[in-house]
Design a protein around this motif. Structure first.
Motif, PDB file in Angstrom:
ATOM      1  N   VAL A   1       0.858  -1.175   0.000  1.00 45.65           N
ATOM      2  CA  VAL A   1       0.000   0.000   0.000  1.00 45.65           C
ATOM      3  C   VAL A   1       0.898   1.229   0.000  1.00 45.65           C
ATOM      4  CG1 VAL A   1      -1.842   1.264   1.167  1.00 45.65           C
ATOM      5  CG2 VAL A   1      -1.786  -1.239   1.284  1.00 45.65           C
ATOM      6  N   ALA A   2       0.810   2.037  -1.040  1.00 46.93           N
ATOM      7  CA  ALA A   2       1.631   3.245  -1.169  1.00 46.93           C
ATOM      8  C   ALA A   2       0.819   4.430  -0.682  1.00 46.93           C
ATOM      9  CB  ALA A   2       2.069   3.433  -2.608  1.00 46.93           C
ATOM     10  N   LEU A   3       1.226   4.999   0.475  1.00 42.22           N
ATOM     11  CA  LEU A   3       0.394   5.963   1.180  1.00 42.22           C
ATOM     12  C   LEU A   3       0.797   7.415   0.955  1.00 42.22           C
ATOM     13  CD1 LEU A   3       0.672   3.343   3.608  1.00 42.22           C
ATOM     14  CD2 LEU A   3      -1.360   4.661   4.136  1.00 42.22           C
ATOM     15  N   CYS A   4       1.185   7.755  -0.241  1.00 40.92           N
ATOM     16  CA  CYS A   4       1.409   9.135  -0.644  1.00 40.92           C
ATOM     17  C   CYS A   4       1.955   9.108  -2.061  1.00 40.92           C
ATOM     18  CB  CYS A   4       2.373   9.870   0.294  1.00 40.92           C
ATOM     19  SG  CYS A   4       4.075   9.258   0.248  1.00 40.92           S
ATOM     20  N   GLN A   5       2.033  10.271  -2.692  1.00 36.83           N
ATOM     21  CA  GLN A   5       2.483  10.315  -4.077  1.00 36.83           C
ATOM     22  C   GLN A   5       3.941   9.899  -4.221  1.00 36.83           C
ATOM     23  OE1 GLN A   5       1.545  14.200  -5.630  1.00 36.83           O
ATOM     24  NE2 GLN A   5      -0.648  13.794  -5.728  1.00 36.83           N
ATOM     25  N   VAL A   6       4.776  10.267  -3.256  1.00 37.60           N
ATOM     26  CA  VAL A   6       6.185   9.873  -3.346  1.00 37.60           C
ATOM     27  C   VAL A   6       6.321   8.360  -3.223  1.00 37.60           C
ATOM     28  CG1 VAL A   6       8.451  10.050  -2.248  1.00 37.60           C
ATOM     29  CG2 VAL A   6       7.042  12.094  -2.522  1.00 37.60           C
ATOM     30  N   ALA A   7       5.590   7.759  -2.302  1.00 41.32           N
ATOM     31  CA  ALA A   7       5.618   6.302  -2.164  1.00 41.32           C
ATOM     32  C   ALA A   7       5.110   5.632  -3.431  1.00 41.32           C
ATOM     33  CB  ALA A   7       4.787   5.874  -0.961  1.00 41.32           C
ATOM     34  N   GLN A   8       4.102   6.227  -4.038  1.00 42.66           N
ATOM     35  CA  GLN A   8       3.574   5.676  -5.285  1.00 42.66           C
ATOM     36  C   GLN A   8       4.609   5.769  -6.401  1.00 42.66           C
ATOM     37  OE1 GLN A   8      -0.041   7.985  -5.673  1.00 42.66           O
ATOM     38  NE2 GLN A   8      -0.752   7.245  -3.678  1.00 42.66           N
ATOM     39  N   ARG A   9       5.324   6.878  -6.460  1.00 42.77           N
ATOM     40  CA  ARG A   9       6.365   7.022  -7.471  1.00 42.77           C
ATOM     41  C   ARG A   9       7.495   6.026  -7.224  1.00 42.77           C
ATOM     42  NH1 ARG A   9       7.014  12.064  -6.980  1.00 42.77           N
ATOM     43  NH2 ARG A   9       9.118  12.399  -6.163  1.00 42.77           N
ATOM     44  N   ALA A  10       7.841   5.818  -5.963  1.00 42.69           N
ATOM     45  CA  ALA A  10       8.884   4.853  -5.638  1.00 42.69           C
ATOM     46  C   ALA A  10       8.501   3.455  -6.097  1.00 42.69           C
ATOM     47  CB  ALA A  10       9.163   4.868  -4.136  1.00 42.69           C
ATOM     48  N   CYS A  11       7.249   3.083  -5.854  1.00 41.79           N
ATOM     49  CA  CYS A  11       6.797   1.753  -6.273  1.00 41.79           C
ATOM     50  C   CYS A  11       6.832   1.622  -7.795  1.00 41.79           C
ATOM     51  CB  CYS A  11       5.389   1.491  -5.750  1.00 41.79           C
ATOM     52  SG  CYS A  11       5.330   1.166  -3.964  1.00 41.79           S
TER      53      CYS A  11
ATOM     54  N   VAL B   1       7.064  -2.188  -8.685  1.00 36.09           N
ATOM     55  CA  VAL B   1       6.309  -2.878  -7.642  1.00 36.09           C
ATOM     56  C   VAL B   1       4.850  -2.467  -7.756  1.00 36.09           C
ATOM     57  CG1 VAL B   1       5.938  -3.086  -5.152  1.00 36.09           C
ATOM     58  CG2 VAL B   1       8.275  -3.011  -6.074  1.00 36.09           C
ATOM     59  N   GLN B   2       3.981  -3.432  -7.950  1.00 33.27           N
ATOM     60  CA  GLN B   2       2.551  -3.127  -8.009  1.00 33.27           C
ATOM     61  C   GLN B   2       2.065  -2.709  -6.624  1.00 33.27           C
ATOM     62  OE1 GLN B   2       0.195  -6.286  -9.634  1.00 33.27           O
ATOM     63  NE2 GLN B   2      -1.711  -5.122  -9.569  1.00 33.27           N
ATOM     64  N   ALA B   3       1.312  -1.632  -6.552  1.00 33.59           N
ATOM     65  CA  ALA B   3       0.892  -1.114  -5.259  1.00 33.59           C
ATOM     66  C   ALA B   3      -0.538  -0.612  -5.308  1.00 33.59           C
ATOM     67  CB  ALA B   3       1.818   0.018  -4.808  1.00 33.59           C
ATOM     68  N   ILE B   4      -1.196  -0.697  -4.166  1.00 35.06           N
ATOM     69  CA  ILE B   4      -2.494  -0.060  -3.972  1.00 35.06           C
ATOM     70  C   ILE B   4      -2.206   1.403  -3.647  1.00 35.06           C
ATOM     71  CG2 ILE B   4      -4.583   0.005  -2.556  1.00 35.06           C
ATOM     72  CD1 ILE B   4      -4.083  -3.002  -1.975  1.00 35.06           C
ATOM     73  N   GLN B   5      -2.678   2.311  -4.469  1.00 39.36           N
ATOM     74  CA  GLN B   5      -2.336   3.723  -4.327  1.00 39.36           C
ATOM     75  C   GLN B   5      -3.424   4.454  -3.549  1.00 39.36           C
ATOM     76  OE1 GLN B   5      -1.342   5.456  -8.118  1.00 39.36           O
ATOM     77  NE2 GLN B   5       0.242   3.955  -8.544  1.00 39.36           N
ATOM     78  N   VAL B   6      -3.020   5.070  -2.453  1.00 39.06           N
ATOM     79  CA  VAL B   6      -3.964   5.778  -1.588  1.00 39.06           C
ATOM     80  C   VAL B   6      -3.338   7.094  -1.140  1.00 39.06           C
ATOM     81  CG1 VAL B   6      -5.070   3.658  -0.768  1.00 39.06           C
ATOM     82  CG2 VAL B   6      -3.118   4.608   0.482  1.00 39.06           C
ATOM     83  N   PRO B   7      -4.156   8.035  -0.654  1.00 44.43           N
ATOM     84  CA  PRO B   7      -3.604   9.290  -0.125  1.00 44.43           C
ATOM     85  C   PRO B   7      -2.833   9.075   1.174  1.00 44.43           C
ATOM     86  CG  PRO B   7      -5.932   9.515  -0.691  1.00 44.43           C
ATOM     87  CD  PRO B   7      -5.620   8.053  -0.716  1.00 44.43           C
ATOM     88  N   SER B   8      -2.046  10.056   1.528  1.00 42.41           N
ATOM     89  CA  SER B   8      -1.330  10.044   2.796  1.00 42.41           C
ATOM     90  C   SER B   8      -2.314  10.189   3.961  1.00 42.41           C
ATOM     91  CB  SER B   8      -0.341  11.210   2.836  1.00 42.41           C
ATOM     92  OG  SER B   8       0.135  11.431   4.143  1.00 42.41           O
ATOM     93  N   PRO B   9      -2.023   9.554   5.115  1.00 41.84           N
ATOM     94  CA  PRO B   9      -2.875   9.757   6.295  1.00 41.84           C
ATOM     95  C   PRO B   9      -2.555  11.040   7.063  1.00 41.84           C
ATOM     96  CG  PRO B   9      -1.163   8.182   6.795  1.00 41.84           C
ATOM     97  CD  PRO B   9      -1.003   8.522   5.346  1.00 41.84           C
ATOM     98  N   SER B  10      -1.685  11.868   6.525  1.00 43.62           N
ATOM     99  CA  SER B  10      -1.338  13.126   7.187  1.00 43.62           C
ATOM    100  C   SER B  10      -2.589  13.975   7.406  1.00 43.62           C
ATOM    101  CB  SER B  10      -0.344  13.905   6.323  1.00 43.62           C
ATOM    102  OG  SER B  10      -0.263  15.254   6.742  1.00 43.62           O
ATOM    103  N   PRO B  11      -2.655  14.693   8.521  1.00 46.78           N
ATOM    104  CA  PRO B  11      -3.791  15.599   8.742  1.00 46.78           C
ATOM    105  C   PRO B  11      -3.840  16.728   7.719  1.00 46.78           C
ATOM    106  CG  PRO B  11      -2.093  15.941  10.401  1.00 46.78           C
ATOM    107  CD  PRO B  11      -1.716  14.700   9.665  1.00 46.78           C
ATOM    108  N   LEU B  12      -2.752  16.956   7.011  1.00 49.09           N
ATOM    109  CA  LEU B  12      -2.771  17.941   5.936  1.00 49.09           C
ATOM    110  C   LEU B  12      -3.510  17.421   4.707  1.00 49.09           C
ATOM    111  CD1 LEU B  12       0.940  19.161   6.134  1.00 49.09           C
ATOM    112  CD2 LEU B  12      -1.092  20.245   7.131  1.00 49.09           C
ATOM    113  N   ALA B  13      -3.687  16.094   4.642  1.00 45.26           N
ATOM    114  CA  ALA B  13      -4.291  15.486   3.456  1.00 45.26           C
ATOM    115  C   ALA B  13      -5.688  14.934   3.694  1.00 45.26           C
ATOM    116  CB  ALA B  13      -3.394  14.359   2.935  1.00 45.26           C
ATOM    117  N   VAL B  14      -5.937  14.397   4.893  1.00 44.91           N
ATOM    118  CA  VAL B  14      -7.216  13.718   5.138  1.00 44.91           C
ATOM    119  C   VAL B  14      -7.861  14.187   6.431  1.00 44.91           C
ATOM    120  CG1 VAL B  14      -6.481  11.642   3.892  1.00 44.91           C
ATOM    121  CG2 VAL B  14      -6.169  11.774   6.373  1.00 44.91           C
TER     122      VAL B  14
END
Length: 206
Positions: free
Chosen positions: A148-158, A163-176
């Motif tokens: 599970v890639a929990l931000c855009q940078v993690a998604q880019r890294a995958c 690496v196939q990943a489930i792409q989701v937003p960051s859990p940061s309070p700035l995002a959700v």
């Protein structure tokens, strides 16, 4: 490639089928991987949860970098939403509960596993280095079923690591933010994140 990388690491008690699930993190992942990264970086590299699933984890939760907030991974030196008490960890803990994704099925890591000196996105060189560590980290997880890639940078890294990943937003309070009476962009991202974690929970189920 997996066999060669694994052979270079010290033997872990997880290699023993009779070993209890929590036996791995302090051996293979932490000492052979995390310590080596610490030796080559200036920033701190938090440990995976010593009470976690280790090599038997089914879901890899990949974030950006160790959190600098009070109660975050830079303070506790542990990658765990139940050990940590910063708002990102609290959000993730709540979302995992809503999604039915048990922390005991997961292991936590970062696209850039060392702490950056301030809040910023990593440079291209830093991300490339982190991707190398990510590939090595994933080799240590033979029972992995999902990332599970929990931000855009993690998604880019995958994506760059193939690496196939489930792409989701960051859990940061700035995002959700938890949904309230009036939907907004943060609450919509909360729902997207929860739905992605539900997908991971389904994949991780026995």
């Amino acid at each position: 490639a997996r066999a060669a990388a694994a052979a270079a690491l010290p033997r872990c008690s997880c290699d023993d089928a009779d070993a209890p699930p929590p036996a791995c993190p302090g051996n293979v992942v932490h000492r052979a991987h995390g310590e080596r990264i610490r030796g080559g970086t200036r920033g701190g590299v938090p440990d995976v949860d010593p009470d976690g699933r280790g090599a038997r984890a089914r879901v890899v939760m990949l974030m950006l970098t160790p959190g600098p907030a009070d109660g975050g991974a830079q303070m506790t030196n542990i990658l765990s939403p139940t050990t940590n008490s910063d708002q990102s960890a609290l959000n993730l803990r709540t979302l995992m509960g809503e999604a039915g994704l048990a922390e005991s099925a997961c292991i936590f890591w970062n696209a850039v596993p060392w702490a950056l000196e301030r809040r910023r996105d990593p440079t291209t060189a830093e991300l490339e280095r982190g991707i190398g560590y990510l590939k090595e980290f994933l080799v240590l997880l033979p029972e992995r079923r999902a990332v599970v890639a929990l931000c855009q940078v993690a998604q880019r890294a995958c994506a760059l690591a193939d690496v196939q990943a489930i792409q989701v937003p960051s859990p940061s309070p700035l995002a959700v933010a938890a949904p309230g009476p009036r939907p907004n962009s943060k609450s919509e991202r909360w729902i997207r994140l929860r739905d992605g974690l539900k997908q991971a929970a389904r994949v991780a189920s026995p």
